[in-house]
Scaffold this motif. Structure first.
Motif, PDB file in Angstrom:
ATOM      1  N   ARG A 106       0.917  -1.324   0.028  1.00  0.00           N
ATOM      2  CA  ARG A 106      -0.051   0.022   0.184  1.00  0.00           C
ATOM      3  C   ARG A 106       0.908   1.363  -0.074  1.00  0.00           C
ATOM      4  N   LEU A 107       1.773   1.399   0.947  1.00  0.00           N
ATOM      5  CA  LEU A 107       2.659   2.523   0.977  1.00  0.00           C
ATOM      6  C   LEU A 107       3.775   2.608  -0.325  1.00  0.00           C
ATOM      7  N   ARG A 108       3.997   1.541  -0.835  1.00  0.00           N
ATOM      8  CA  ARG A 108       4.663   1.704  -2.156  1.00  0.00           C
ATOM      9  C   ARG A 108       3.914   2.233  -3.240  1.00  0.00           C
ATOM     10  N   ALA A 109       2.611   1.784  -3.326  1.00  0.00           N
ATOM     11  CA  ALA A 109       1.842   2.353  -4.372  1.00  0.00           C
ATOM     12  C   ALA A 109       1.734   3.929  -4.187  1.00  0.00           C
ATOM     13  N   GLU A 110       1.365   4.421  -2.792  1.00  0.00           N
ATOM     14  CA  GLU A 110       1.527   5.832  -2.389  1.00  0.00           C
ATOM     15  C   GLU A 110       2.811   6.504  -2.934  1.00  0.00           C
ATOM     16  N   LEU A 111       3.696   5.939  -2.698  1.00  0.00           N
ATOM     17  CA  LEU A 111       5.032   6.599  -3.107  1.00  0.00           C
ATOM     18  C   LEU A 111       5.004   6.900  -4.619  1.00  0.00           C
ATOM     19  N   TYR A 112       4.619   5.668  -5.279  1.00  0.00           N
ATOM     20  CA  TYR A 112       4.486   5.970  -7.044  1.00  0.00           C
ATOM     21  C   TYR A 112       3.596   6.869  -7.398  1.00  0.00           C
ATOM     22  N   ALA A 113       2.630   7.305  -6.527  1.00  0.00           N
ATOM     23  CA  ALA A 113       1.510   8.214  -6.835  1.00  0.00           C
ATOM     24  C   ALA A 113       2.159   9.554  -6.645  1.00  0.00           C
ATOM     25  N   ILE A 114       3.135   9.781  -5.725  1.00  0.00           N
ATOM     26  CA  ILE A 114       3.848  10.929  -5.724  1.00  0.00           C
ATOM     27  C   ILE A 114       5.055  11.202  -6.816  1.00  0.00           C
ATOM     28  N   CYS A 115       5.769   9.873  -7.055  1.00  0.00           N
ATOM     29  CA  CYS A 115       6.978  10.156  -7.962  1.00  0.00           C
ATOM     30  C   CYS A 115       7.421   8.811  -8.208  1.00  0.00           C
ATOM     31  N   ASP A 116       8.109   8.619  -9.477  1.00  0.00           N
ATOM     32  CA  ASP A 116       8.424   7.433  -9.632  1.00  0.00           C
ATOM     33  C   ASP A 116       9.961   7.383  -9.267  1.00  0.00           C
ATOM     34  N   PRO A 117      10.442   6.602  -8.056  1.00  0.00           N
ATOM     35  CA  PRO A 117      11.489   6.709  -7.486  1.00  0.00           C
ATOM     36  C   PRO A 117      12.857   6.447  -8.310  1.00  0.00           C
ATOM     37  N   ASP A 118      12.678   5.474  -9.359  1.00  0.00           N
ATOM     38  CA  ASP A 118      13.666   5.372 -10.176  1.00  0.00           C
ATOM     39  C   ASP A 118      13.974   6.453 -11.222  1.00  0.00           C
ATOM     40  N   ASP A 119      13.032   6.810 -11.725  1.00  0.00           N
ATOM     41  CA  ASP A 119      13.188   7.993 -12.755  1.00  0.00           C
ATOM     42  C   ASP A 119      13.740   9.308 -11.796  1.00  0.00           C
TER      43      ASP A 119
END
Length: 484
Positions: free
Chosen positions: A429-442
């Motif tokens: 769930r929190l990983r999905a929240e992160l990707y909603a804010i930014c793409d960490p790899d990009d």
């Protein structure tokens, strides 16, 4: 919402919120910070948007996340190009002044202040170029300063803070007394308790002689967690290598506690002046820090981690619309304070700012609110990110295993749950929240591309290493001391 008011923002540098009476510390004396909390609202889960000075302050100025503004690290200071809350207030007809540390590029840039007194900026308009080297991390040669400069006395930083406090009192007495068509905003930015851990003797010995001074958590070698990023950071900064005895650690702790006491004394001077001119009840006053300090926990010193010691900050706000003696558990961050300053002074925040008015958060007590921090700087080989909701903290590393902590059951972050199958749904769930804010790899790729270009313009890896390690930025009137 109460009417617009004057706003006084008091920011410190590197204050671990656990070292304050109102946050539960029974050793440190912080009567003025505690009094502000008693007549205002204390945020228990406040966070910096980056646990290191320059990007944290750039993010706070612009009201947006680091990856949105591109000021990635301590070699990428804010230059005034993007609009800040200072710009918006000045354009709206407000007097908006700063006194003290800004850590922006240079005094030649326009940051939107009506007036900026004794500003401290990065060295040579460049800052910490060593942070641009993110492969084969070099060992910092100035790391000895953390342990060796700890003790009683005065430093360039305590002299600077005394000057900041004097000028801020004068500004409040003289400038605030002038007629204003719109509310004024004053940003007072101290450097304590940032190291050097040299504290005025009356503050230092209060703690050095106190048998209840608490030893750092998980300090012993065998107790330290084995996460690979922590090893990278510790080997690069090497602060702890210079602590040769228990007394060295005690001196550092006493220096830090003493600097918090010294900071509290200076805050008290400002609050007393505000009261003397009759503006305490009608001015919104905020105390906050740009980030925290590990302070020996897990053998780490300085900032640059997502543990509570480094990424959480004290945040207290008092004045119209802010309840007295209230404590708010909903997570908030510095970008919320950026938005609040505009709202409290009577201006609208830009639509692309992610922050919300802290007074409204305090009233609504929203469930499931998430706050965010990120890091792309010195001592790290790749970016990492933090999300905090009401209970859990998730730390995502681009090149290392994630971490997950249940801060309700484990506030000291002793038990990493990332590998526990029973918490896999929380992790997802929190990983999905992160990707909603930014793409960490990009985001990591963009940060590194910018840093590689800056490194090239600075002459390359060897030239940057030859320039040396600054340790900490000098205040106005003092020369930089590079350690090769």
């Amino acid at each position: 919402m109460p009417a617009a008011s004057n706003v006084l923002i008091i920011m410190s540098d590197e204050h671990n919120k656990a070292i304050a009476g109102c946050y539960g510390n029974r050793v440190v004396a912080t009567p003025n910070i505690d009094a502000l909390a008693a007549r205002g609202t204390l945020f228990e889960a406040a966070y910096t948007n980056c646990p290191v000075c320059v990007p944290a302050r750039a993010s706070f100025a612009c009201g947006r996340y680091v990856h949105d503004i591109g000021h990635w690290d301590n070699a990428d200071p804010y230059d005034g190009t993007r609009p800040s809350w200072h710009h918006i207030l000045r354009a709206g007809g407000h007097e908006v002044s700063s006194i003290g540390k800004l850590h922006f590029r240079s005094a030649a840039d326009d940051y939107g202040f009506t007036q900026s007194l004794i500003p401290m900026h990065v060295v040579e308009e460049k800052g910490d170029l060593l942070g641009l080297v993110r492969d084969e991390l070099p060992k910092r040669k100035g790391s000895w300063k953390m342990a060796r400069l700890a003790g009683p006395g005065e430093s360039s930083y305590t002299f600077y803070d005394r000057d900041i406090a004097a000028r801020a009192q004068t500004w409040l007495r003289e400038a605030a007394a002038r007629p204003h068509e719109k509310p004024w905003v004053l940003f007072v930015s101290f450097v304590a308790p940032h190291f050097p851990l040299t504290a005025p003797p009356e503050h230092y010995y209060r703690y050095y002689d106190d048998p209840n001074l608490e030893w750092p958590k998980l300090y012993e070698e065998e107790a330290r967690p084995a996460h690979p990023y922590l090893r990278e950071y510790a080997e690069c900064f090497a602060y702890d290598e210079h602590f040769a005895s228990r007394d060295d650690v005690r001196r550092a702790l006493a220096g830090y506690y003493g600097l918090v006491g010294f900071l509290d004394e200076n805050i008290g001077k400002l609050l007393k002046m505000l009261d003397a001119i009759g503006l305490s009840e009608t001015t919104r006053v905020v105390y906050v820090s740009d980030h925290g300090d590990n302070l020996g926990a897990r053998g780490l010193w300085g900032k640059s981690t997502m543990y509570e010691e480094a990424v959480s900050v004290p945040l207290i706000a008092a004045g119209p619309g802010l309840g007295a003696g209230e404590r708010v558990k909903a997570p908030v961050s510095l970008v919320d304070l950026s938005a609040s300053i505009l709202s409290w002074a009577g201006e609208d925040r830009p639509a692309d700012w992610p922050g919300e008015d802290l007074a409204q958060v305090a009233r609504a007590r929203p469930e499931g609110r998430v706050t965010f921090s990120e890091y792309h700087g010195m001592g790290s080989k790749a970016g990492f990110y933090m999300l905090r909701d009401g209970r859990y903290k998730y730390v995502h590393y681009v090149d290392h295993p994630a971490q997950l902590f249940d801060l309700e059951a484990d506030p000291q972050e002793l038990n990493d749950l990332a590998g526990d199958p029973a918490h896999s749904h929380v992790l997802a769930r929190l990983r999905a929240e992160l990707y909603a804010i930014c793409d960490p790899d990009d985001t990591d790729r963009r940060a590194k591309a910018r840093q590689r270009e800056q490194l090239r313009l600075a002459g390359g890896r060897e030239a940057v290493i030859a320039r040396g390690d600054l340790g900490f930025s000098p205040p106005p009137g003092f020369s930089p001391d590079f350690n090769l």
